[in-house]
Write a protein that holds these residues in place. Structure first.
Motif, PDB file in Angstrom:
ATOM      1  N   CYS A 103      29.748   8.841  73.760  1.00  0.00           N
ATOM      2  CA  CYS A 103      28.908   7.729  74.217  1.00  0.00           C
ATOM      3  C   CYS A 103      27.445   8.147  74.178  1.00  0.00           C
ATOM      4  O   CYS A 103      27.120   9.313  74.365  1.00  0.00           O
ATOM      5  N   THR A 104      26.579   7.205  73.939  1.00  0.00           N
ATOM      6  CA  THR A 104      25.129   7.460  73.976  1.00  0.00           C
ATOM      7  C   THR A 104      24.413   6.215  74.453  1.00  0.00           C
ATOM      8  O   THR A 104      24.927   5.101  74.322  1.00  0.00           O
ATOM      9  N   THR A 105      23.234   6.398  75.023  1.00  0.00           N
ATOM     10  CA  THR A 105      22.427   5.252  75.474  1.00  0.00           C
ATOM     11  C   THR A 105      21.590   4.666  74.351  1.00  0.00           C
ATOM     12  O   THR A 105      20.849   3.710  74.568  1.00  0.00           O
ATOM     13  N   LEU A 106      21.669   5.248  73.154  1.00  0.00           N
ATOM     14  CA  LEU A 106      20.920   4.714  72.020  1.00  0.00           C
ATOM     15  C   LEU A 106      21.459   3.340  71.651  1.00  0.00           C
ATOM     16  O   LEU A 106      22.667   3.076  71.763  1.00  0.00           O
ATOM     17  N   HIS A 107      20.582   2.479  71.181  1.00  0.00           N
ATOM     18  CA  HIS A 107      20.984   1.120  70.809  1.00  0.00           C
ATOM     19  C   HIS A 107      21.511   1.080  69.383  1.00  0.00           C
ATOM     20  O   HIS A 107      21.968   0.029  68.940  1.00  0.00           O
ATOM     21  N   ARG A 108      21.430   2.163  68.665  1.00  0.00           N
ATOM     22  CA  ARG A 108      21.981   2.214  67.313  1.00  0.00           C
ATOM     23  C   ARG A 108      22.990   3.351  67.265  1.00  0.00           C
ATOM     24  O   ARG A 108      22.790   4.396  67.887  1.00  0.00           O
ATOM     25  N   PRO A 109      24.067   3.165  66.532  1.00  0.00           N
ATOM     26  CA  PRO A 109      25.106   4.205  66.477  1.00  0.00           C
ATOM     27  C   PRO A 109      24.646   5.400  65.661  1.00  0.00           C
ATOM     28  O   PRO A 109      23.819   5.274  64.757  1.00  0.00           O
ATOM     29  N   LEU A 110      25.168   6.575  66.004  1.00  0.00           N
ATOM     30  CA  LEU A 110      24.893   7.786  65.242  1.00  0.00           C
ATOM     31  C   LEU A 110      26.100   8.078  64.355  1.00  0.00           C
ATOM     32  O   LEU A 110      27.240   8.151  64.837  1.00  0.00           O
ATOM     33  N   GLN A 111      25.836   8.192  63.060  1.00  0.00           N
ATOM     34  CA  GLN A 111      26.905   8.536  62.143  1.00  0.00           C
ATOM     35  C   GLN A 111      27.282  10.001  62.349  1.00  0.00           C
ATOM     36  O   GLN A 111      26.443  10.835  62.686  1.00  0.00           O
ATOM     37  N   GLU A 112      28.555  10.308  62.102  1.00  0.00           N
ATOM     38  CA  GLU A 112      29.033  11.675  62.344  1.00  0.00           C
ATOM     39  C   GLU A 112      28.269  12.689  61.514  1.00  0.00           C
ATOM     40  O   GLU A 112      27.935  13.773  62.002  1.00  0.00           O
ATOM     41  N   GLN A 113      27.934  12.325  60.272  1.00  0.00           N
ATOM     42  CA  GLN A 113      27.211  13.274  59.425  1.00  0.00           C
ATOM     43  C   GLN A 113      25.761  13.476  59.883  1.00  0.00           C
ATOM     44  O   GLN A 113      25.097  14.413  59.464  1.00  0.00           O
ATOM     45  N   ASN A 114      25.248  12.578  60.737  1.00  0.00           N
ATOM     46  CA  ASN A 114      23.873  12.695  61.242  1.00  0.00           C
ATOM     47  C   ASN A 114      23.797  13.374  62.604  1.00  0.00           C
ATOM     48  O   ASN A 114      22.716  13.527  63.170  1.00  0.00           O
ATOM     49  N   LEU A 115      24.974  13.760  63.136  1.00  0.00           N
ATOM     50  CA  LEU A 115      24.969  14.407  64.443  1.00  0.00           C
ATOM     51  C   LEU A 115      24.379  15.807  64.324  1.00  0.00           C
ATOM     52  O   LEU A 115      24.861  16.614  63.510  1.00  0.00           O
ATOM     53  N   PRO A 116      23.319  16.137  65.073  1.00  0.00           N
ATOM     54  CA  PRO A 116      22.728  17.490  64.991  1.00  0.00           C
ATOM     55  C   PRO A 116      23.671  18.524  65.574  1.00  0.00           C
ATOM     56  O   PRO A 116      24.382  18.264  66.553  1.00  0.00           O
ATOM     57  N   HIS A 117      23.650  19.716  64.997  1.00  0.00           N
ATOM     58  CA  HIS A 117      24.566  20.768  65.400  1.00  0.00           C
ATOM     59  C   HIS A 117      24.328  21.220  66.832  1.00  0.00           C
ATOM     60  O   HIS A 117      25.247  21.673  67.524  1.00  0.00           O
ATOM     61  N   TYR A 118      23.097  21.083  67.318  1.00  0.00           N
ATOM     62  CA  TYR A 118      22.816  21.612  68.651  1.00  0.00           C
ATOM     63  C   TYR A 118      23.490  20.800  69.758  1.00  0.00           C
ATOM     64  O   TYR A 118      23.585  21.244  70.890  1.00  0.00           O
ATOM     65  N   LEU A 119      23.968  19.568  69.429  1.00  0.00           N
ATOM     66  CA  LEU A 119      24.653  18.793  70.451  1.00  0.00           C
ATOM     67  C   LEU A 119      25.926  19.489  70.928  1.00  0.00           C
ATOM     68  O   LEU A 119      26.362  19.319  72.064  1.00  0.00           O
ATOM     69  N   PHE A 120      26.496  20.292  70.052  1.00  0.00           N
ATOM     70  CA  PHE A 120      27.793  20.886  70.366  1.00  0.00           C
ATOM     71  C   PHE A 120      27.686  22.376  70.667  1.00  0.00           C
ATOM     72  O   PHE A 120      28.676  23.087  70.635  1.00  0.00           O
ATOM     73  N   GLY A 121      26.484  22.859  70.954  1.00  0.00           N
ATOM     74  CA  GLY A 121      26.301  24.274  71.269  1.00  0.00           C
ATOM     75  C   GLY A 121      26.625  24.570  72.719  1.00  0.00           C
ATOM     76  O   GLY A 121      27.249  23.775  73.436  1.00  0.00           O
ATOM     77  N   LYS A 122      26.193  25.725  73.161  1.00  0.00           N
ATOM     78  CA  LYS A 122      26.495  26.187  74.516  1.00  0.00           C
ATOM     79  C   LYS A 122      25.255  26.327  75.405  1.00  0.00           C
ATOM     80  O   LYS A 122      25.381  26.592  76.591  1.00  0.00           O
ATOM     81  N   GLN A 123      24.053  26.183  74.812  1.00  0.00           N
ATOM     82  CA  GLN A 123      22.829  26.404  75.597  1.00  0.00           C
ATOM     83  C   GLN A 123      22.621  25.280  76.607  1.00  0.00           C
ATOM     84  O   GLN A 123      22.875  24.104  76.313  1.00  0.00           O
ATOM     85  N   ASP A 124      22.151  25.663  77.778  1.00  0.00           N
ATOM     86  CA  ASP A 124      21.811  24.647  78.776  1.00  0.00           C
ATOM     87  C   ASP A 124      20.496  23.952  78.445  1.00  0.00           C
ATOM     88  O   ASP A 124      20.332  22.754  78.726  1.00  0.00           O
ATOM     89  N   LEU A 125      19.550  24.697  77.884  1.00  0.00           N
ATOM     90  CA  LEU A 125      18.231  24.144  77.531  1.00  0.00           C
ATOM     91  C   LEU A 125      18.025  24.372  76.046  1.00  0.00           C
ATOM     92  O   LEU A 125      18.170  25.495  75.553  1.00  0.00           O
TER      93      LEU A 125
END
Length: 507
Positions: A103-125
């Motif tokens: 889920c996201t608060t963006l008004h436009r959907p994010l395609q899977e190929q456009n998802l940045p890799h850092y979304l799925f990392g482990k860093q808190d910041l």
């Protein structure tokens, strides 16, 4: 000292000029280095407070969103968007489960190929070079809630804007991990910045895993000096040049100051200037004889630049004698045009009372003007204390028998004014100009003048107001009943010829 050769003069002038240039430049750079360090430290603290505030807001946002993420995306999107709208810093919220964006608060959907890799990392910041929203720099804060992950995206402007808001220059950086962000939103590798720690000021956040760095190297010091000390840096070469020229000029002049005084005395370069003394009706009643040095190269030199040295060297007595002789020469030519009871005041100091010559000189002055109604006045200065011994008292008695009047100059400013009134016979008190300047207003100056007036009347001593410069002062002095006035309102000191043309009747 003998005149230096041209080569020696050039060498000395160059050394002093270059030395001053180097010294002033180094001083400016040292001041700039200290100022830059102080500004950097202050800027780092301010930036840290602003950035911590933005990150803390993200933490609060994620805490508020945590209860919502267990629902389906359709059910909590509006509630999450309400939280985003209420946050001054966050631009978007993301809800992830494993490697899936739920889920996201963006008004436009994010395609899977456009998802940045850092979304799925482990860093808190996270410092991201490309935001999913704007494509520009962004900061993300991560929070794990059960099997799901919440991320809040901050607009990078709130971070690099904090760097620029407190400094406005390109020497503050936000460092997170191996990336650095500058005040213009550009990211780069942090390694080159951290390589030269000797030219850095580093501030570690107490709350979050980032660092703030300020560059404090030679380039930044020079830029700071140019921005804040530009006028001084531009003036420094001019001052160095002027010092060199002055050194070159002075090194070509022969003689020490003492020898120069002796040379000027022999050349009769010390000349009288006369300043009128007026009575309460504005009529001429006398003049004060003031010494000027007519130097062949430097022109007219004011007495405060050579009188103290003349007193120290012992030349003041022959210089005063020469001044009285020149004044006498002029008075002989205009004696028949002088008003009755005309006072001629000459400044003397303690050295004049070390021998009886002062009595002989005053007698010779008066004898040279037989039949003229002229009173000679000796004005005592206080740069050197006059000793009250038998010889001095005998001199005062002899002067009194000659009819020579004694005045205390600049009364109220020296330590011995009242002592002179107590020990010696004094005929005139000259009230210092500093008191006359304040006589028009209620305050200490007026009170002092009133006390001097009372003292003078009780002791039957005449008064002269010095430094009268305005019509209001003239009227105030007249209202107080002060006998005589002297100052620029009537005239500045003039050469004897000009004095006679302005104040004496034409033949």
């Amino acid at each position: 000292m003998p005149t230096e050769t041209l080569a020696q003069r050039l060498r000395l002038a160059g050394l002093l000029g270059v030395g001053l240039l180097i010294a002033l430049t180094l001083l400016n750079l040292m001041q700039a280095a200290a100022g830059l360090r102080k500004d950097n430290e202050r800027s780092l603290h301010h930036a840290e407070a602003m950035i911590d505030g933005a990150i803390d807001d993200s933490q609060t946002l994620l805490d508020a969103a945590s209860p919502l993420i267990g629902r389906a995306c359709k059910e909590n999107t509006l509630a999450l968007r309400d939280l985003i709208i209420a946050s001054p810093y966050a631009r978007a919220l993301y809800v992830l489960e494993g490697n899936r964006l739920l889920c996201t608060t963006l008004h436009r959907p994010l395609q899977e190929q456009n998802l940045p890799h850092y979304l799925f990392g482990k860093q808190d910041l996270i410092l991201a070079s490309h935001s999913p929203i704007t494509g520009q720099t962004a900061i993300l804060y991560r929070k794990q809630v059960g099997g799901r992950t919440l991320l809040a995206e901050l607009d990078g402007f709130h971070i690099f804007g904090a760097l620029r808001a407190v400094k406005g220059e390109e020497n503050l950086f936000f460092i997170l991990g191996d990336k650095a962000l500058d005040g213009y939103g550009r990211t780069q590798s942090a390694a080159p910045l951290l390589a030269d720690r000797g030219n850095l000021i580093v501030n570690l956040s107490d709350e979050h895993p980032y660092r703030l760095v300020a560059l404090n190297g030679y380039r930044q010091i020079l830029a700071f000096a140019w921005d804040y000390n530009r006028d001084t840096l531009l003036v420094t070469p001019v001052l160095a040049l002027l010092l060199g020229l002055l050194t070159f000029h002075l090194s070509g002049r022969g003689g020490s100051p003492r020898r120069e005084l002796a040379r000027a005395l022999a050349a009769r370069e010390f000349v009288p200037y006369l300043q009128p003394v007026m009575d309460s009706d504005g009529q001429l009643r006398g003049c004060e004889v003031l010494m000027r040095w007519r130097h062949p190269e430097q022109g007219m030199i004011a007495p405060n630049q050579f009188i103290p040295l003349a007193e120290e060297c012992g030349y003041i007595v022959p210089m005063t004698r020469q001044l009285m002789e020149q004044t006498l020469e002029h008075l002989r030519t205009v004696a028949d045009r002088l008003p009755p009871n005309f006072h001629v005041a000459v400044n003397v100091c303690a050295q004049h009372f070390k021998s009886q010559e002062i009595v002989s000189e005053c007698r010779a002055f008066l004898d040279a003007l037989p039949g003229q109604d002229i009173r000679l006045v000796l004005e005592l200065t206080e740069r050197e204390m006059l000793e009250c011994d038998e010889q001095t008292l005998a001199i005062f008695d002899a002067l009194d028998r000659l009819g020579v009047l004694v005045a205390i100059d600049d009364f109220g400013t020296g330590h011995s004014s009242l002592s002179y009134l107590q020990k010696f016979h004094v005929d005139i008190i000259k009230i210092d100009r500093s008191f006359i300047m304040g006589i028009q207003e209620e305050g200490p100056s007026r009170l002092i003048v009133e006390n001097i007036l009372d003292l003078a009347r009780r002791m039957e001593v005449a008064l002269v107001a010095e430094g009268v410069e305005t019509r209001d002062q003239v009227e105030m002095v007249r209202r107080y009943g002060i006998d005589y006035q002297q100052g620029f309102f009537f005239a500045k000191p003039l050469p004897p010829g000009d004095f006679s043309r302005h104040f004496l009747p034409h033949p």
